[in-house]
Enzyme design. Structure first.
Site, mmCIF file in Angstrom:
data_model
loop_
_atom_site.group_PDB
_atom_site.id
_atom_site.type_symbol
_atom_site.label_atom_id
_atom_site.label_comp_id
_atom_site.label_asym_id
_atom_site.label_seq_id
_atom_site.Cartn_x
_atom_site.Cartn_y
_atom_site.Cartn_z
ATOM 1 N N PRO A 53 0.837 -1.203 0.000
ATOM 2 C CG PRO A 53 0.066 -0.989 2.192
ATOM 3 C CD PRO A 53 0.777 -1.931 1.281
ATOM 4 C CB ALA A 81 -0.484 7.567 0.697
ATOM 5 C CB CYS A 140 2.385 4.976 7.158
ATOM 6 S SG CYS A 140 2.649 6.568 6.338
ATOM 7 C CE LYS A 194 4.047 -2.666 4.123
ATOM 8 N NZ LYS A 194 5.147 -1.882 4.690
ATOM 9 C CG ASP A 205 15.990 -1.263 0.419
ATOM 10 O OD1 ASP A 205 15.154 -0.365 0.237
ATOM 11 O OD2 ASP A 205 16.974 -1.144 1.176
ATOM 12 N N GLY A 234 7.097 -2.323 -3.091
ATOM 13 C CA GLY A 234 6.531 -0.981 -3.039
ATOM 14 C C GLY A 234 7.115 -0.098 -4.119
ATOM 15 N NE ARG A 235 11.045 2.956 -1.239
ATOM 16 C CZ ARG A 235 12.232 3.113 -0.685
ATOM 17 N NH1 ARG A 235 12.875 4.257 -0.822
ATOM 18 N NH2 ARG A 235 12.786 2.136 0.012
#
Length: 332
Positions: free
Chosen positions: A16, A18, A100, A139, A202, A224-225
């Site tokens: 997730p 945002a 987060c 999470k 990572d 994620g990223r």
């Protein structure tokens, strides 16, 4: 990996994020191999549920199973009610945000700030698990800071409260996204509980995903990223897990086709004006590390209509596919 009645195959999840993991992006990542795609966090505060942003975040029409919705807050009763509300509106899995690190989230004692108060963690997890009959996941990070890596304790609390799976980012809240993720704490968490664990942090390539699984003993990975501008990473990792072989990277024409579909979905979901604005960050990510990417971003970010944005995108990737320099000044 099993999660309630659902089998995550492959056990590769979209984290997730945002402003990123909206419905168009979740659907795209699922089509490209993600076994699970978790929504952007939705506030537990009922006063915010009728805002345009929240209504879009709660729109799951046509989304493939399982639909996982993340909720964020600090009040156990409010989070329990938010879980019930989201299940009534299509959520099949509820995920609780204790990962987060953003200041605006932690400053209202939500997200990873909750890791400071283990008693409150227990009250929240118990309240939410009792409120709904669907699987509830957590999470989390490895701790509040490096001197207080209490991830193992929090994981045990989660298991006792009825949480059915964990996703653990290999950094503390204080680390934000700085430095390198550490996986020893994730390995200790996996060894301490019988819950399925997704390792996060990572993981940006198939061999890195395999390395992290081997180092942690985790049941799967969460990306994620690394999925920003590269949603095909899920099929790359899935193929590597299944065969031990790496897929060739998609060529510019393949990327163009994926991106065009993504743009069309954004325009349809948000409407033309908002869709064009939201698409800009994605266009920057897709163009990252490609020839003339800075010039392309400068030009495409000035586009105010869907047709102009789409044409500039086609022209840029068509030029890359043909092996010629994009004519960006003329396109502008």
């Amino acid at each position: 990996m099993h999660l309630g009645p659902y089998t995550l195959s492959p056990a590769i999840a979209l984290a997730p994020m945002a402003g990123v993991t909206d419905k168009p992006f979740r659907q795209l990542c699922k089509r490209l191999g993600a076994g699970l795609a978790v929504s952007e966090m939705t506030s537990a505060d009922p006063r915010l549920w009728m805002t345009r942003k929240s209504l879009r975040r709660m729109d799951h029409l046509g989304e493939p199973d399982p639909v996982s919705v993340q909720i964020a807050g600090h009040d156990p009763a409010m989070l329990a009610e938010a879980a019930r509300y989201n299940v009534d509106h299509g959520a099949q899995i509820i995920d609780i945000n204790m990962g987060c690190p953003a200041k605006k989230v932690c400053n209202v004692y939500a997200g990873s700030a909750l890791l400071q108060d283990e008693a409150l963690v227990g009250r929240i997890l118990t309240a939410v698990c009792r409120a709904v009959e669907v699987p509830v996941t957590l999470k989390m990070r490895t701790g509040w800071n490096r001197e207080n890596r209490n991830g193992v304790t929090v994981a045990r609390i989660a298991e006792d409260c009825g949480i059915q799976a964990l996703a653990v980012h290999g950094r503390t809240r204080a680390d934000l996204y700085n430095g390198e993720a550490e996986y020893a704490t994730i390995a200790a968490i996996k060894a301490a509980v019988a819950l399925p664990v997704l390792a996060n942090g990572d993981i940006d390539a198939p061999d890195k995903a395999r390395e992290v699984l081997d180092r942690t003993g985790a049941d799967g990975v969460m990306i994620g990223r690394a999925a920003q501008g590269r949603p095909w990473i899920f099929r790359e990792i899935g193929h590597y897990f299944a065969t031990g072989q790496r897929l060739p990277p998609p060529g510019p024409a393949d990327v163009r086709d994926i991106l065009i579909g993504h743009l069309e979905a954004l325009y349809a979901f948000y409407g033309e004006g908002p869709g064009v604005r939201i698409a800009r960050k994605h266009l920057g990510w897709y163009a990252r590390d490609r020839p003339e990417n800075a010039a392309f971003r400068e030009v495409v970010n000035r586009a105010e209509t869907a047709s102009a944005q789409m044409q500039l995108t086609r022209d840029y990737f068509d030029a890359l596919a043909a092996g010629v320099a994009p004519v960006l000044s003329a396109a502008a």
